[in-house]
Design a protein around this motif. Sequence first.
Motif, PDB file in Angstrom:
ATOM      1  N   GLY A   1       1.197  -1.171   0.159  1.00 21.17           N
ATOM      2  CA  GLY A   1       0.088  -0.287  -0.237  1.00 21.17           C
ATOM      3  C   GLY A   1       0.293   1.570   0.048  1.00 21.17           C
ATOM      4  O   GLY A   1       1.904   1.332  -0.413  1.00 21.17           O
ATOM      5  N   TRP A   2      -0.016   2.016   0.122  1.00 22.11           N
ATOM      6  CA  TRP A   2       1.203   3.799   0.232  1.00 22.11           C
ATOM      7  C   TRP A   2       2.266   3.514   1.681  1.00 22.11           C
ATOM      8  O   TRP A   2       1.663   3.313   2.386  1.00 22.11           O
ATOM      9  CB  TRP A   2      -0.167   4.437   0.568  1.00 22.11           C
ATOM     10  N   ASN A   3       3.007   4.500   1.049  1.00 22.28           N
ATOM     11  CA  ASN A   3       4.382   4.584   2.159  1.00 22.28           C
ATOM     12  C   ASN A   3       4.697   5.623   1.868  1.00 22.28           C
ATOM     13  O   ASN A   3       6.312   5.935   0.767  1.00 22.28           O
ATOM     14  CB  ASN A   3       4.973   3.368   2.094  1.00 22.28           C
ATOM     15  N   GLY A   4       4.221   6.944   2.463  1.00 18.93           N
ATOM     16  CA  GLY A   4       4.901   8.667   1.367  1.00 18.93           C
ATOM     17  C   GLY A   4       5.477   8.412   0.987  1.00 18.93           C
ATOM     18  O   GLY A   4       5.044   8.458  -0.109  1.00 18.93           O
ATOM     19  N   ASP A   5       6.906   9.191   1.273  1.00 23.59           N
ATOM     20  CA  ASP A   5       7.532   9.100  -0.322  1.00 23.59           C
ATOM     21  C   ASP A   5       7.938   8.307  -1.413  1.00 23.59           C
ATOM     22  O   ASP A   5       7.891   8.288  -2.688  1.00 23.59           O
ATOM     23  CB  ASP A   5       8.940   9.968   0.350  1.00 23.59           C
ATOM     24  N   HIS A   6       7.599   6.955  -0.675  1.00 29.24           N
ATOM     25  CA  HIS A   6       7.811   5.523  -1.438  1.00 29.24           C
ATOM     26  C   HIS A   6       7.015   5.505  -2.653  1.00 29.24           C
ATOM     27  O   HIS A   6       6.502   4.443  -3.565  1.00 29.24           O
ATOM     28  CB  HIS A   6       8.214   4.121  -1.296  1.00 29.24           C
ATOM     29  N   GLY A   7       5.609   6.337  -2.543  1.00 29.06           N
ATOM     30  CA  GLY A   7       3.686   5.892  -2.753  1.00 29.06           C
ATOM     31  C   GLY A   7       3.429   4.471  -3.108  1.00 29.06           C
ATOM     32  O   GLY A   7       3.678   4.208  -1.561  1.00 29.06           O
ATOM     33  N   LYS A   8       2.951   4.024  -4.118  1.00 30.08           N
ATOM     34  CA  LYS A   8       2.854   2.861  -3.499  1.00 30.08           C
ATOM     35  C   LYS A   8       3.736   1.335  -3.776  1.00 30.08           C
ATOM     36  O   LYS A   8       4.489   1.124  -4.066  1.00 30.08           O
ATOM     37  CB  LYS A   8       1.763   2.556  -4.643  1.00 30.08           C
ATOM     38  N   MET A   9       3.770   1.457  -2.307  1.00 27.94           N
ATOM     39  CA  MET A   9       5.094   0.420  -2.248  1.00 27.94           C
ATOM     40  C   MET A   9       4.236  -1.329  -1.724  1.00 27.94           C
ATOM     41  O   MET A   9       3.502  -1.490  -1.132  1.00 27.94           O
ATOM     42  CB  MET A   9       5.934   0.599  -1.110  1.00 27.94           C
ATOM     43  N   VAL A  10       5.300  -2.704  -1.647  1.00 30.88           N
ATOM     44  CA  VAL A  10       5.211  -3.868  -1.782  1.00 30.88           C
ATOM     45  C   VAL A  10       6.335  -4.351  -1.061  1.00 30.88           C
ATOM     46  O   VAL A  10       7.836  -3.617  -1.510  1.00 30.88           O
ATOM     47  CB  VAL A  10       4.966  -4.669  -2.274  1.00 30.88           C
ATOM     48  N   GLU A  11       6.549  -4.813   0.475  1.00 31.52           N
ATOM     49  CA  GLU A  11       7.366  -5.085   1.056  1.00 31.52           C
ATOM     50  C   GLU A  11       7.349  -6.657   1.690  1.00 31.52           C
ATOM     51  O   GLU A  11       6.681  -7.246   1.883  1.00 31.52           O
ATOM     52  CB  GLU A  11       7.484  -4.521   2.322  1.00 31.52           C
ATOM     53  N   VAL A  12       8.222  -7.106   0.813  1.00 30.66           N
ATOM     54  CA  VAL A  12       7.822  -8.677   0.867  1.00 30.66           C
ATOM     55  C   VAL A  12       9.477  -9.389   2.066  1.00 30.66           C
ATOM     56  O   VAL A  12      10.039  -9.103   2.079  1.00 30.66           O
ATOM     57  CB  VAL A  12       8.239  -9.448  -0.335  1.00 30.66           C
ATOM     58  N   GLN A  13       8.761 -10.383   2.875  1.00 27.84           N
ATOM     59  CA  GLN A  13       9.673 -10.855   3.660  1.00 27.84           C
ATOM     60  C   GLN A  13      10.282 -12.410   3.092  1.00 27.84           C
ATOM     61  O   GLN A  13       9.368 -12.899   2.945  1.00 27.84           O
ATOM     62  CB  GLN A  13       9.019 -10.935   4.846  1.00 27.84           C
ATOM     63  N   HIS A  14      11.536 -12.098   2.673  1.00 30.37           N
ATOM     64  CA  HIS A  14      11.962 -13.660   2.939  1.00 30.37           C
ATOM     65  C   HIS A  14      13.095 -15.144   3.697  1.00 30.37           C
ATOM     66  O   HIS A  14      12.973 -14.363   4.878  1.00 30.37           O
ATOM     67  CB  HIS A  14      12.883 -13.218   1.554  1.00 30.37           C
ATOM     68  N   ALA A  15      13.228 -15.422   3.671  1.00 26.91           N
ATOM     69  CA  ALA A  15      13.838 -16.527   4.642  1.00 26.91           C
ATOM     70  C   ALA A  15      14.961 -16.014   5.184  1.00 26.91           C
ATOM     71  O   ALA A  15      15.301 -15.053   4.084  1.00 26.91           O
ATOM     72  CB  ALA A  15      14.404 -17.643   3.902  1.00 26.91           C
ATOM     73  N   GLY A  16      15.585 -15.833   6.175  1.00 26.72           N
ATOM     74  CA  GLY A  16      15.958 -15.815   6.800  1.00 26.72           C
ATOM     75  C   GLY A  16      16.637 -14.149   6.889  1.00 26.72           C
ATOM     76  O   GLY A  16      17.526 -13.442   7.458  1.00 26.72           O
ATOM     77  N   GLN A  17      15.493 -13.771   7.747  1.00 29.45           N
ATOM     78  CA  GLN A  17      15.403 -12.298   7.962  1.00 29.45           C
ATOM     79  C   GLN A  17      16.146 -11.298   7.122  1.00 29.45           C
ATOM     80  O   GLN A  17      15.843 -10.317   7.003  1.00 29.45           O
ATOM     81  CB  GLN A  17      15.977 -12.373   9.236  1.00 29.45           C
ATOM     82  N   TRP A  18      15.523 -11.174   5.359  1.00 30.65           N
ATOM     83  CA  TRP A  18      15.988 -10.907   4.295  1.00 30.65           C
ATOM     84  C   TRP A  18      14.549 -10.631   3.731  1.00 30.65           C
ATOM     85  O   TRP A  18      13.514 -10.920   4.169  1.00 30.65           O
ATOM     86  CB  TRP A  18      16.734 -11.784   3.172  1.00 30.65           C
ATOM     87  N   VAL A  19      14.113  -8.676   3.501  1.00 24.32           N
ATOM     88  CA  VAL A  19      13.322  -7.879   3.198  1.00 24.32           C
ATOM     89  C   VAL A  19      13.782  -7.558   1.454  1.00 24.32           C
ATOM     90  O   VAL A  19      14.702  -5.853   1.417  1.00 24.32           O
ATOM     91  CB  VAL A  19      13.068  -6.616   4.099  1.00 24.32           C
ATOM     92  N   THR A  20      12.678  -6.833   0.872  1.00 27.77           N
ATOM     93  CA  THR A  20      12.615  -6.566  -0.240  1.00 27.77           C
ATOM     94  C   THR A  20      11.935  -5.976  -0.648  1.00 27.77           C
ATOM     95  O   THR A  20      10.400  -6.148  -0.190  1.00 27.77           O
ATOM     96  CB  THR A  20      13.148  -7.396  -1.363  1.00 27.77           C
TER      97      THR A  20
END
Length: 335
Positions: free
Chosen positions: A231-250
């Motif tokens: 969803g919306w995240n300020g300056d980032h506009g519409k954003m998607v954040e994904v959690q991967h194995a090993g505590q990695w996030v994109t």
Amino acid sequence: MRRPAVLALLALSACATPQREKMSFEELYATSGESGFVSDSAPFLPHEPRQARGPLAPVRSPELEARLTLFAEKAQAYRVKAQRGSAMPVEQVRNWEAMNAALDAFLDLPVEQTDTRDLTRARGVMEAELEQDARLYGDMPGALAEAVVVRVGRLIVRASTLRRWAQTPAEETFGPPRLAWPVEPVTITSLYGERWHPITGRLRRHSGVDLAARRGQPVGVADKGVVLRAGWNGDHGKMVEVQHAGQWVTRYSHLSEVLVTTGEVLGRGDVVGLAGDTGLATGVHVHFELWHDGSALDPLEALVAPEADPDTSQEATTASSSAPWRGGSRPSSTP
């Protein structure tokens, strides 16, 4: 040189990769270990194959060094004769074109046969000469400017691939995951690190890389994972954040549309949204970030050049935000 002409980026064709069928949570982590998981092949740009790994025996290229030296000498000779603000002479245009052709021949070599020192040397010469030409000449053909930054970007991606190959098994186990590029073809318009923000005019940390894209182009998740935010995240506009194995996030920012929901399980390459320019952005692009334990890292340490995979014949084309433009505005910029 007219800055807009120098900074113009190549128009990209659409990447119409269909969205794959969603995986169940059990299927997603079926191959996972406690420290990470083995990524499946990517529908966008696959990572380099394991069989290509092994002891590397690169040899410095005397042909490339000779070409770089001749190129720099000719460029300097033409600049001595030119007046500030004049158009770039035809001779220097041809000099650049010959250098681009030489770099193409060098980058056509297999990845394992290229030497990191050659890549560093070539990038340094190209950036230095382009900066000097930018200060002197009042104009440079737009297509030539685009071609130059594309070659510089390819050098950067090749060097990143070699660094990844040089990792020991232990480093790779605890290092970043092997990620697929979110869009194809790949054109990097801004690198990770400190830079002058094109909108605020302030020096600030750029926490990811910017990838050129056309409006509405599908954006694929770099690896399998679970959606943390959509969803919306300020300056980032519409954003998607994904959690991967090993505590990695994109993170995937400035999307025109978000096509996933929080908690959704994704397979590698599934479409998370469509490219756009929402939030604080000067043009359509994808701002891509890699995080681990609350800290942002350079995504190029995890993304691998598609040329390293024999199953794909199309090399990524890239354009970097290199030193000549850190003090000015750039297209397709992001927070």
